[in-house]
Motif scaffolding. Structure first.
Motif, short mmCIF file in Angstrom:
data_model
loop_
_atom_site.label_atom_id
_atom_site.label_comp_id
_atom_site.label_asym_id
_atom_site.label_seq_id
_atom_site.Cartn_x
_atom_site.Cartn_y
_atom_site.Cartn_z
N SER A 1 -27.51 -0.87 -19.87
CA SER A 1 -27.55 -2.52 -19.83
C SER A 1 -27.37 -2.82 -18.33
O SER A 1 -26.71 -2.19 -17.61
CB SER A 1 -26.67 -3.23 -20.89
N ILE A 2 -27.53 -4.10 -18.12
CA ILE A 2 -27.34 -4.61 -16.67
C ILE A 2 -25.81 -4.88 -16.75
O ILE A 2 -25.14 -4.69 -15.68
CB ILE A 2 -28.05 -6.12 -16.38
N ALA A 3 -25.19 -4.91 -18.00
CA ALA A 3 -23.89 -4.90 -18.23
C ALA A 3 -23.07 -3.47 -17.86
O ALA A 3 -21.83 -3.08 -17.63
CB ALA A 3 -23.20 -5.29 -19.46
N GLY A 4 -23.98 -2.43 -17.79
CA GLY A 4 -23.39 -1.11 -17.25
C GLY A 4 -23.50 -0.89 -15.72
O GLY A 4 -23.20 0.18 -15.23
N ALA B 1 -15.71 -4.50 -23.70
CA ALA B 1 -15.90 -3.01 -24.32
C ALA B 1 -17.30 -2.53 -24.35
O ALA B 1 -17.59 -1.54 -23.99
CB ALA B 1 -15.49 -3.11 -25.85
N TYR B 2 -18.56 -3.38 -24.68
CA TYR B 2 -19.67 -3.18 -24.32
C TYR B 2 -20.13 -2.72 -22.81
O TYR B 2 -20.70 -1.63 -22.60
CB TYR B 2 -20.60 -4.62 -24.64
N SER B 3 -19.34 -3.31 -21.94
CA SER B 3 -19.82 -2.99 -20.68
C SER B 3 -19.17 -1.69 -20.11
O SER B 3 -19.79 -0.64 -19.36
CB SER B 3 -19.25 -4.18 -19.46
N ALA B 4 -17.83 -1.52 -20.81
CA ALA B 4 -17.23 -0.42 -20.35
C ALA B 4 -18.06 1.11 -21.00
O ALA B 4 -18.24 1.93 -20.51
CB ALA B 4 -15.74 -0.11 -21.24
N ALA B 5 -18.63 0.81 -22.26
CA ALA B 5 -19.30 1.92 -22.79
C ALA B 5 -20.69 1.97 -22.12
O ALA B 5 -21.10 3.25 -21.88
CB ALA B 5 -19.89 1.44 -24.41
N TYR C 1 -21.22 4.66 -27.08
CA TYR C 1 -20.89 6.03 -26.43
C TYR C 1 -20.85 7.40 -26.96
O TYR C 1 -21.74 8.08 -26.82
CB TYR C 1 -19.66 5.60 -25.48
N PHE C 2 -19.77 7.33 -27.88
CA PHE C 2 -19.40 8.52 -28.43
C PHE C 2 -20.79 9.01 -29.46
O PHE C 2 -21.14 10.30 -29.44
CB PHE C 2 -18.23 8.73 -29.06
N GLY C 3 -21.28 8.21 -29.98
CA GLY C 3 -22.61 8.34 -30.95
C GLY C 3 -23.50 8.84 -30.24
O GLY C 3 -24.13 9.84 -30.72
N PRO D 1 -8.87 -7.09 -30.71
CA PRO D 1 -8.26 -5.78 -30.98
C PRO D 1 -8.76 -4.68 -30.61
O PRO D 1 -10.00 -4.43 -30.66
CB PRO D 1 -8.24 -6.02 -32.52
N ILE D 2 -7.96 -3.65 -30.33
CA ILE D 2 -8.46 -2.45 -29.84
C ILE D 2 -9.19 -1.48 -30.82
O ILE D 2 -9.95 -0.90 -30.51
CB ILE D 2 -7.07 -1.51 -29.46
N GLU D 3 -9.22 -2.07 -32.25
CA GLU D 3 -9.87 -1.44 -33.15
C GLU D 3 -11.51 -1.71 -32.95
O GLU D 3 -12.46 -1.06 -33.00
CB GLU D 3 -9.54 -1.94 -34.47
N VAL D 4 -11.69 -2.91 -32.33
CA VAL D 4 -13.12 -3.32 -31.91
C VAL D 4 -13.26 -2.64 -30.95
O VAL D 4 -14.60 -2.16 -30.76
CB VAL D 4 -13.10 -4.85 -31.77
N ASP D 5 -12.69 -2.44 -29.93
CA ASP D 5 -13.08 -1.67 -28.69
C ASP D 5 -13.47 -0.14 -29.13
O ASP D 5 -14.32 0.56 -28.65
CB ASP D 5 -11.85 -1.50 -27.72
N ARG D 6 -12.64 0.37 -29.95
CA ARG D 6 -12.80 1.75 -30.25
C ARG D 6 -14.24 1.83 -31.23
O ARG D 6 -14.90 2.84 -31.08
CB ARG D 6 -11.69 2.19 -31.21
N LYS D 7 -14.33 0.78 -31.89
CA LYS D 7 -15.70 0.87 -32.73
C LYS D 7 -16.96 0.68 -31.71
O LYS D 7 -17.87 1.43 -31.98
CB LYS D 7 -15.89 -0.39 -33.85
N ILE D 8 -16.74 -0.19 -30.76
CA ILE D 8 -17.99 -0.28 -29.97
C ILE D 8 -18.22 1.00 -29.00
O ILE D 8 -19.32 1.44 -28.80
CB ILE D 8 -17.78 -1.62 -28.98
N MET D 9 -17.19 1.65 -28.77
CA MET D 9 -17.22 2.73 -27.83
C MET D 9 -17.64 3.91 -28.73
O MET D 9 -18.75 4.80 -28.53
CB MET D 9 -15.83 3.28 -27.25
N GLU D 10 -17.32 4.02 -30.14
CA GLU D 10 -17.82 4.92 -31.06
C GLU D 10 -19.31 5.03 -31.16
O GLU D 10 -20.02 6.04 -31.20
CB GLU D 10 -16.93 4.81 -32.39
N ILE D 11 -19.80 3.81 -31.28
CA ILE D 11 -21.10 3.55 -31.48
C ILE D 11 -22.05 3.69 -30.04
O ILE D 11 -22.91 4.48 -30.45
CB ILE D 11 -21.65 2.33 -32.14
#
Length: 264
Positions: A141-144, A153-157, A114-116, A102-112
């Motif tokens: 991360s190597i996922a970066g 979402a993790y890789s995107a962040a 990246y944005f945080g 769900p997009i809510e999970v993407d947003r949570k991961i980005m908030e923590i």
């Protein structure tokens, strides 16, 4: 290393894994530690494990609540008067296919992740500018460096982290502020246990990739060596980090190899 003696080192995600080990190894060098994460009890356990626990300060912090960051910075300055190193290590991983998440999970991961991290860095930069010195470390991360199964979402962040901190590196050089971006590969930490799955819940499994990864103390020794040398970036891991170079120079081979890898 004497260069770290009595330097104020603020570590996020300090309650476990890489962050806890960063705190321990800086403590061995005589640094003053500020330990931040959400779980105060775990932070206190890490504090007790330090060589010089009296030279440390437990400061609980939630990367999703950036409205408190200015206050947190003020607390550190009130206690120690300066911030020499900011180690942006806090974050959460992911386990789940993009289409099922769900997009809510993407947003949570980005908030923590990246944005945080960005918000805390922006709160600390004025302090380092006033000092005309400082070193910011971003644990990516190597996922970066490339996308991977169950990590959209993790890789995107982590990709976003690279773009932001490379910009800061250029902009703050005139203020004698250095930036190091670290890209760990498979490291033996409990990160997979708290990874968020497609249902927004903890993965709760110690993945094979983490169990068989580089020991965390070895990872952090390499990280601190890179910090000491003021490296702009550092890849840390075993043979998996070769994938970064394979993608760069042999992209067709990279995609043949990566699609055969297991997500856990």
């Amino acid at each position: 290393m004497s260069e770290f003696l009595d330097k104020v080192v603020w570590v996020t995600g300090a309650s476990s894994g890489i962050g806890a080990e960063v705190a321990r190894q800086f403590s061995l060098s005589g640094s003053i530690l500020v330990l931040s994460a959400r779980n105060e009890d775990k932070l206190k356990d890490v504090q007790k494990s330090l060589k010089n626990p009296e030279k440390s300060f437990v400061l609980p912090l939630d990367l999703e609540k950036s409205e408190n960051f200015a206050q947190k910075v003020d607390e550190v300055i009130a206690k120690y008067g300066r911030i020499d190193y900011l180690v942006n290590n806090g974050g959460v991983s992911q386990r789940g296919e993009a289409a099922d998440t769900p997009i809510e999970v993407d947003r949570k991961i980005m908030e923590i992740n990246y944005f945080g991290t960005v918000a805390l860095t922006k709160a600390v930069i004025p302090v380092m500018r006033k000092q005309q010195s400082g070193h910011i470390i971003a644990i990516s991360s190597i996922a970066g460096k490339f996308g991977f199964y169950w990590r959209s979402a993790y890789s995107a962040a982590k990709h976003a982290i690279q773009g932001f901190f490379e910009s800061v590196l250029l902009e703050e050089a005139k203020n004698n502020i250095f930036v190091t971006i670290a890209y760990p590969g498979k490291i033996n930490t409990p990160i997979s246990l708290s990874a968020i799955n497609a249902e927004g819940k903890a993965h709760g499994v110690m993945d094979h990739n983490q169990e068989t990864g580089m020991p965390v103390d070895v990872c952090v020794k390499k990280l601190i060596k890179a910090i000491s040398k003021k490296k702009k970036s550092v890849l840390i891991g075993n043979k998996e980090i070769k994938a970064v170079y394979i993608k760069r120079y042999f992209p067709s081979l990279f995609w043949k190899i990566i699609k055969k890898q297991k997500p856990v």
